[in-house]
Design an enzyme around this catalytic site. Structure first.
Site, short mmCIF file in Angstrom:
data_model
loop_
_atom_site.label_atom_id
_atom_site.label_comp_id
_atom_site.label_asym_id
_atom_site.label_seq_id
_atom_site.Cartn_x
_atom_site.Cartn_y
_atom_site.Cartn_z
N LYS A 117 0.86 -1.19 0.00
CA LYS A 117 0.00 0.00 0.00
C LYS A 117 0.89 1.23 0.00
O LYS A 117 2.03 1.19 0.48
CB LYS A 117 -0.91 0.02 1.24
P1 NAD Z 1 -12.75 7.97 -3.38
O1 NAD Z 1 -11.76 9.01 -3.02
O2 NAD Z 1 -13.14 7.82 -4.80
O3 NAD Z 1 -14.08 8.16 -2.53
C1 NAD Z 1 -14.07 8.28 -1.14
C2 NAD Z 1 -15.45 8.74 -0.71
O4 NAD Z 1 -15.48 8.80 0.73
C3 NAD Z 1 -15.83 10.13 -1.23
O5 NAD Z 1 -17.19 10.15 -1.56
C4 NAD Z 1 -15.54 11.02 -0.02
O6 NAD Z 1 -16.29 12.21 0.00
C5 NAD Z 1 -16.00 10.08 1.10
N1 NAD Z 1 -15.47 10.47 2.40
C6 NAD Z 1 -14.21 10.91 2.70
N2 NAD Z 1 -14.15 11.21 4.01
C7 NAD Z 1 -15.36 10.94 4.54
C8 NAD Z 1 -15.94 11.06 5.82
N3 NAD Z 1 -15.20 11.52 6.85
N4 NAD Z 1 -17.23 10.69 6.00
C9 NAD Z 1 -17.95 10.22 4.96
N5 NAD Z 1 -17.49 10.11 3.72
C10 NAD Z 1 -16.22 10.46 3.51
O7 NAD Z 1 -12.15 6.59 -2.80
P2 NAD Z 1 -12.55 5.12 -3.21
O8 NAD Z 1 -11.57 4.66 -4.22
O9 NAD Z 1 -14.00 5.06 -3.49
O10 NAD Z 1 -12.22 4.34 -1.87
C11 NAD Z 1 -13.15 4.25 -0.80
C12 NAD Z 1 -12.74 3.12 0.12
O11 NAD Z 1 -12.69 1.90 -0.61
C13 NAD Z 1 -11.38 3.27 0.77
O12 NAD Z 1 -11.41 2.66 2.05
C14 NAD Z 1 -10.47 2.45 -0.14
O13 NAD Z 1 -9.30 2.01 0.50
C15 NAD Z 1 -11.41 1.30 -0.47
N6 NAD Z 1 -11.09 0.58 -1.70
C16 NAD Z 1 -11.01 1.23 -2.90
C17 NAD Z 1 -10.74 0.50 -4.05
C18 NAD Z 1 -10.71 1.13 -5.41
O14 NAD Z 1 -10.60 0.39 -6.41
N7 NAD Z 1 -10.83 2.42 -5.55
C19 NAD Z 1 -10.52 -0.88 -3.97
C20 NAD Z 1 -10.62 -1.51 -2.73
C21 NAD Z 1 -10.91 -0.76 -1.60
#
Ligand code: NAD
Length: 432
Positions: A117
């Site tokens: 990561k």
């Molecule tokens: P992103 O940046 O596209 O979206 C994150 C979302 O969370 C946004 O809508 C943001 O406004 C919201 N957010 C941030 N802080 C917040 C808070 N305090 N309260 C409520 N909402 C809040 O990120 P993502 O890629 O969608 O990732 C989201 C989660 O999924 C993370 O934990 C990431 O590690 C996990 N994840 C992502 C992927 C991927 O392919 N992108 C894969 C596996 C896991």
């Protein structure tokens, strides 16, 4: 006292850090599998932790140094693999936890990768495109000695996306003097990215929710879902659940959420967000919705709750008030360990992060395979293969959970840890 015991002061029922949570789930799996502490110690800490100081010339002419990390947990099953997040609160312990979770995630869905990561302490909302490009390129230059298509393959995570990967790939190509498409995944399709990658994590979450409902004799079309977040994972989970016929009644972002009893107009909301990536859902026009806080969203009376934003959202404080019967962890670590115990005691089914959000790394793997093959798969092939992988993995974890009388999380960790330990034994004979 063994290293394992000294390293883990996690017996208290208090809320713990994400790193403590990840380690404790691992230690539980070690105990459930009857593995010795020697084996466990090999996998408790990451193989490598790199901290870098990244200089960026700000638009006002000043120079600012940003701290960044790349942690490589384990590569016995294949190259290290894991996303990079740009986030003000990211720290080395969080990155270590997420790197370990990547090892277990890749093993749960049985793809030939280990776990890594990356993260940079920064607030992208306060930075220009020019500054973000410099940050991405400089970070890549600093971690380049330890990454590569067969060593460690980064991908997007919170606040990073295809454009970030395009900058990083380009910088790697310039440094190497030749094409380097498989050095990162989650690239734009025009630069060797896979069709279906941007939707993959959310689609995987939706696929598992539908299959779990079927196992419970319920229909997705009778189902009301609340989704925390409206970023990459949440948005595509919402879109697919809506396509399946579920009623998505609430979504949110860091500014708050919106709720509509009859179901939100998800197609319009996705269009709105795609056209205005920095827009907040509370400003979405033309919808009979009610504004709600993230706290209220988590406690809504729904069938399924999908926390798809950030970690530590469901804690021992709000776990007793959760009304959903199923929680699908689209985010990494959204449920703390004490909350996990409370929810499990209340017979709430949790589809754990290492299974629920594995769709992203599965299609990242497909992207890497396509890059190495020099051959593009069509979107249907990608999504079909994704669904097969997610369904097979769920089936395996579900059976383990029944046979060993464990929660889905415990079963997923048991399967993952056993696979990694088997690989370790075959390669090194270091374990008994
Ligand atoms: P992103 O940046 O596209 O979206 C994150 C979302 O969370 C946004 O809508 C943001 O406004 C919201 N957010 C941030 N802080 C917040 C808070 N305090 N309260 C409520 N909402 C809040 O990120 P993502 O890629 O969608 O990732 C989201 C989660 O999924 C993370 O934990 C990431 O590690 C996990 N994840 C992502 C992927 C991927 O392919 N992108 C894969 C596996 C896991």
């Amino acid at each position: 006292m063994s290293i394992l015991e000294t390293d883990l002061a996690v017996s208290s029922f208090d809320e713990m850090s994400m790193l403590d949570n990840a380690r404790e789930y691992f230690v539980q799996a070690v105990a459930n599998l009857g593995l010795d502490h020697g084996t466990a110690n090999l996998l408790l800490n990451p193989t490598r932790e790199l901290t870098v100081n990244i200089p960026v010339k700000r638009d006002d002419g000043t120079c600012q140094i940003f701290k960044g990390f790349r942690v490589q947990h384990c590569n016995v099953r294949g190259p290290f693999k894991g996303g990079i997040r740009f986030y003000p609160l990211v720290n080395i312990d969080e990155v270590k936890a997420l790197a370990a979770l990547m090892t277990w995630k890749c093993a749960v869905v049985d793809i030939p990768y280990g776990g890594a990561k990356g993260g940079i302490i920064c607030d992208p909302a306060e930075m220009s495109v020019n500054e973000l490009e410099q940050l991405s390129r400089q970070y890549l230059r600093l971690i380049k000695p330890i990454i590569g298509p067969f060593e460690d393959i980064p991908a997007p995570d919170i606040n990073t996306g295809p454009q970030t990967m395009a900058w990083m790939m380009d910088e790697a190509c310039k440094m190497s003097g030749y094409g380097m498409a498989p050095i990162v995944t989650g690239k734009p399709v025009d630069l060797g990215g896979s069709l279906g990658r941007k939707e993959a994590t959310g689609y995987g979450v939706a696929c598992l929710i539908k299959n779990v409902l079927t196992k419970l004799g319920k229909s997705i079309t009778d189902c009301r879902v609340a989704i925390q977040g409206f970023g990459n994972v949440a948005m595509w989970a919402a879109e697919r659940l809506n396509n399946y016929g579920a009623r998505v009644v609430a979504i949110s972002d860091d500014q708050g959420g919106i709720f509509c009893q009859d179901g939100l107009p998800i197609i319009e909301l996705v269009k709105y967000k795609v056209q205005n990536p920095v827009a907040h859902v509370i400003n979405f026009p033309n919808c009979k919705h009610q504004l709600i806080s993230n706290k209220e969203l988590l406690e809504l009376d729904v069938d399924v709750l999908a926390p798809c934003a950030i970690e530590n959202q469901i804690t021992s404080n709000n776990a007793p008030h959760i009304k959903a019967g199923i929680i699908a962890e689209g985010a990494n670590g959204p449920v703390t360990m004490p909350a996990d115990r409370i929810l499990s005691d209340r017979n709430i089914i949790i589809i754990p992060d290492i299974l629920a959000n594995a769709g992203g790394v599965v299609v990242s793997y497909f992207e890497w395979v396509q890059n190495l093959q020099g051959f593009r798969w069509d979107r249907n092939r990608v999504i079909n293969q994704l669904d097969i992988k997610m369904e097979e993995s769920l089936e395996n974890i579900w059976m383990h959970s029944i046979v060993y009388n464990k929660t889905l999380r415990q079963a997923a960790f048991m399967v993952a840890v056993q696979r990694v330990v088997d690989a370790l034994k075959l390669r090194s004979g270091l374990t008994s």
